[in-house]
Design an enzyme around this catalytic site. Structure first.
Site, PDB file in Angstrom:
ATOM      1  N   HIS A  55       9.778  27.530  44.515  1.00 36.80           N
ATOM      2  CA  HIS A  55      10.781  27.254  43.485  1.00 36.80           C
ATOM      3  C   HIS A  55      11.182  28.566  42.843  1.00 36.80           C
ATOM      4  O   HIS A  55      10.350  29.382  42.487  1.00 36.80           O
ATOM      5  CB  HIS A  55      10.238  26.302  42.414  1.00 36.80           C
ATOM      6  CG  HIS A  55      11.311  25.825  41.484  1.00 36.80           C
ATOM      7  ND1 HIS A  55      12.031  24.677  41.713  1.00 36.80           N
ATOM      8  CD2 HIS A  55      11.819  26.369  40.357  1.00 36.80           C
ATOM      9  CE1 HIS A  55      12.927  24.525  40.756  1.00 36.80           C
ATOM     10  NE2 HIS A  55      12.820  25.556  39.917  1.00 36.80           N
ATOM     11  N   ASP A  62      12.634  15.175  32.651  1.00 35.66           N
ATOM     12  CA  ASP A  62      13.209  16.517  32.822  1.00 35.66           C
ATOM     13  C   ASP A  62      14.710  16.454  33.045  1.00 35.66           C
ATOM     14  O   ASP A  62      15.445  17.321  32.569  1.00 35.66           O
ATOM     15  CB  ASP A  62      12.538  17.255  33.985  1.00 35.66           C
ATOM     16  CG  ASP A  62      13.163  18.635  34.143  1.00 35.66           C
ATOM     17  OD1 ASP A  62      13.059  19.428  33.193  1.00 35.66           O
ATOM     18  OD2 ASP A  62      13.807  18.898  35.179  1.00 35.66           O
ATOM     19  N   ARG A  90      19.144  20.666  27.117  1.00 38.50           N
ATOM     20  CA  ARG A  90      18.889  22.094  26.854  1.00 38.50           C
ATOM     21  C   ARG A  90      20.084  22.930  27.253  1.00 38.50           C
ATOM     22  O   ARG A  90      20.428  23.908  26.595  1.00 38.50           O
ATOM     23  CB  ARG A  90      17.649  22.543  27.633  1.00 38.50           C
ATOM     24  CG  ARG A  90      16.352  22.026  27.039  1.00 38.50           C
ATOM     25  CD  ARG A  90      15.206  22.190  28.018  1.00 38.50           C
ATOM     26  NE  ARG A  90      15.060  23.561  28.443  1.00 38.50           N
ATOM     27  CZ  ARG A  90      14.604  23.923  29.644  1.00 38.50           C
ATOM     28  NH1 ARG A  90      14.247  23.023  30.526  1.00 38.50           N
ATOM     29  NH2 ARG A  90      14.503  25.184  29.946  1.00 38.50           N
ATOM     30  N   SER A 132       9.405  22.223  32.724  1.00 40.05           N
ATOM     31  CA  SER A 132      10.483  21.626  33.509  1.00 40.05           C
ATOM     32  C   SER A 132      10.229  21.839  35.008  1.00 40.05           C
ATOM     33  O   SER A 132      10.269  20.898  35.809  1.00 40.05           O
ATOM     34  CB  SER A 132      11.808  22.281  33.082  1.00 40.05           C
ATOM     35  OG  SER A 132      12.821  22.064  34.018  1.00 40.05           O
ATOM     36  N   LYS A 153       8.324  18.877  37.909  1.00 44.36           N
ATOM     37  CA  LYS A 153       8.988  18.412  39.140  1.00 44.36           C
ATOM     38  C   LYS A 153       8.144  18.756  40.368  1.00 44.36           C
ATOM     39  O   LYS A 153       8.010  17.955  41.300  1.00 44.36           O
ATOM     40  CB  LYS A 153      10.368  19.073  39.266  1.00 44.36           C
ATOM     41  CG  LYS A 153      11.389  18.488  38.311  1.00 44.36           C
ATOM     42  CD  LYS A 153      12.721  19.206  38.371  1.00 44.36           C
ATOM     43  CE  LYS A 153      12.656  20.558  37.723  1.00 44.36           C
ATOM     44  NZ  LYS A 153      13.884  21.117  37.215  1.00 44.36           N
TER      45      LYS A 153
HETATM   46  N1  URA Z   1      14.847  25.588  36.553  1.00 41.82           N
HETATM   47  C1  URA Z   1      14.383  24.392  36.136  1.00 41.82           C
HETATM   48  O1  URA Z   1      14.173  23.493  36.941  1.00 41.82           O
HETATM   49  N2  URA Z   1      14.143  24.216  34.833  1.00 41.82           N
HETATM   50  C2  URA Z   1      14.343  25.176  33.922  1.00 41.82           C
HETATM   51  O2  URA Z   1      14.082  24.948  32.759  1.00 41.82           O
HETATM   52  C3  URA Z   1      14.836  26.423  34.353  1.00 41.82           C
HETATM   53  C4  URA Z   1      15.072  26.613  35.693  1.00 41.82           C
END
Ligand code: URA
Length: 437
Positions: free
Chosen positions: A94, A173, A180, A195, A199
């Protein structure tokens, strides 16, 4: 104090009290955290209340215990996937988001070559950092939405899937991130870490590599902040039993030579065919080696699989499995304009944020999540720092279907290309800055 919340009598807490704790720099209790995430997901806590709480967290931070409970509550808001029944180990990556960051595209098939399955559940772009799904949707016929059964089957048959994270995965999220984004509370370490990790932990990958970007085009502009984010996420991953490593990588300059959906697919295919820009290859290989090591594969020659076409074959299988036409031409924008060097000399900087904003304004990204993106729009660079340039030489091309966008895109690029006097030594930029495990 009287509450305006009609559900007050049945809810164990009042949102106003929870907000006040954080506003006054206090520590939220585990029960308060569980409740506020659950109640926000159910719609009992209102957007304006969650916005206030997010801002209080942004300004006053959270303890390690609060972050891990907040993350656990976000995971518990939805389903958890389980890939333990697959015949091979799983590993995922990620990125915290950057400009020209197309690495997932060559990376997923490359890792799958070595019999490690890659379940890449991705998102669409919002703001100046592009989204992986938007890029792949530039390919005719390619389908982002798969059922859990389809994901599982493709991981068994091909070994790599890049698709949309389903609505059931960390729904808290989804709501929080959208909120946000419009309340200027994205760049907070507790909120980014929870966040991303909610996931990834809910997704059920066995091993995870985090690409934590640092520099003008990243959420974290400073190395110290990026390191703190990386350490926070690695701790969250490890305590959830996921083998987690983070690489901190440079995002002061765009990755590769393209920012924009179809442009980035084209560049990714070049890398998969054994060519492409060296920085994209270097980062793809570094992340692939970490992903493979996390899944127990250490004795493999990753670069060879790019050079000899094995990763490209896997890419074609992965795209075809999701309905994509590998042989269809990629979309090209209707209009283009060129940017030329203002002076003779050595290009010493190409500002990542400026290029990302320009690509976004050209139509490659969206300002609101329901907007469509233009597949062909974006910025194509012809020079990176260290290159000798001559006044009037084309150093970038801007692409869009809507030429009225050129003006604002060019404004974004004002001052983005720095030219030093001829003969100036420009140190080659390092891509991987630090490793956190
Ligand atoms: N990527 C995400 O999934 N969440 C964030 O808060 C920032 C980048």
């Amino acid at each position: 104090m009287m509450s305006t919340n009609p559900a007050r009598n049945t809810e164990p807490f009042d949102a106003v009290d929870v907000i006040r704790v954080k506003r006054d720099k206090g520590v939220l209790s585990p029960k308060q955290i569980d409740w506020v995430i659950d109640a926000y997901t159910r719609g009992v806590v209102a957007d304006e209340q969650m916005s206030a709480l997010n801002m209080a967290i942004f300004l006053n931070g959270m303890s390690g215990d609060e972050i891990s409970r907040w993350t656990a509550a976000m995971i518990a808001s939805g389903e958890r996937m389980d890939f333990s029944g697959l015949s091979r180990p799983t590993s995922d990556k990620h990125s915290t988001g950057g400009v020209g960051d197309k690495i997932t595209l060559p990376l997923a098939p490359l890792v799958a070559v070595f019999d490690v399955a890659v379940p890449q559940l991705s998102g669409r772009g919002l703001g100046h950092t592009g989204g992986t799904l938007d890029k792949l949707e530039a390919i005719a016929g390619w389908r982002a939405n798969l059922s859990n059964e389809e994901i599982f089957a493709q991981l068994e048959s091909v070994g790599a899937v890049i698709c949309a994270a389903g609505a059931g995965l960390a729904p808290a999220d989804k709501k929080l991130y959208a909120l946000r984004d419009v309340t200027s509370t994205v760049e907070a370490i507790p909120l980014i870490a929870s966040s991303i990790m909610s996931k990834k932990i809910a997704e059920g990958t066995g091993s995870l590599v985090l690409d934590v970007k640092v520099g003008s085009g990243a959420f974290m502009k400073e190395v110290d902040k990026a390191r703190e984010l990386a350490q926070t996420m690695v701790e969250l991953g490890k305590s959830a039993g996921v083998h987690t490593v983070a690489l901190m990588t440079d995002m002061s300059v765009p990755l590769g030579l393209t920012a924009g959906n179809a442009l980035e697919v084209r560049e990714s295919i070049e890398v998969l065919q054994g060519g492409g820009p060296e920085d994209v290859i270097e980062l793809t290989v570094a992340l692939a080696e970490e992903m493979l090591a996390g899944a127990g594969r250490t004795d493999v020659d990753v670069r060879a699989a790019l050079a000899d076409g094995r990763a490209y074959d896997k890419w074609r299988d992965m795209i075809a499995a999701q309905g994509g036409d590998n042989d269809a031409p990629l979309p090209v924008a209707k209009y283009n304009e060129q940017i030329v060097a203002a002076a003779d000399g050595v290009l010493s900087g190409v500002d990542a944020l400026a290029v990302g904003v320009a690509a976004w304004r050209l139509g490659a990204g969206r300002a609101r999540k329901e907007e469509p993106v233009q597949a062909g729009a974006g910025v194509e660079l012809f020079a990176k720092p260290g290159a000798t340039v001559r006044a009037g030489q084309v150093i970038a091309t801007l692409h869009t279907d809507t030429p009225e966008r050129f003006g604002r895109a060019k404004e974004a690029l004002d001052g983005a290309f720095t030219i030093a006097p001829a003969g100036t030594e420009v140190a080659p930029s390092k891509i991987v800055l630090e490793r956190i495990a």
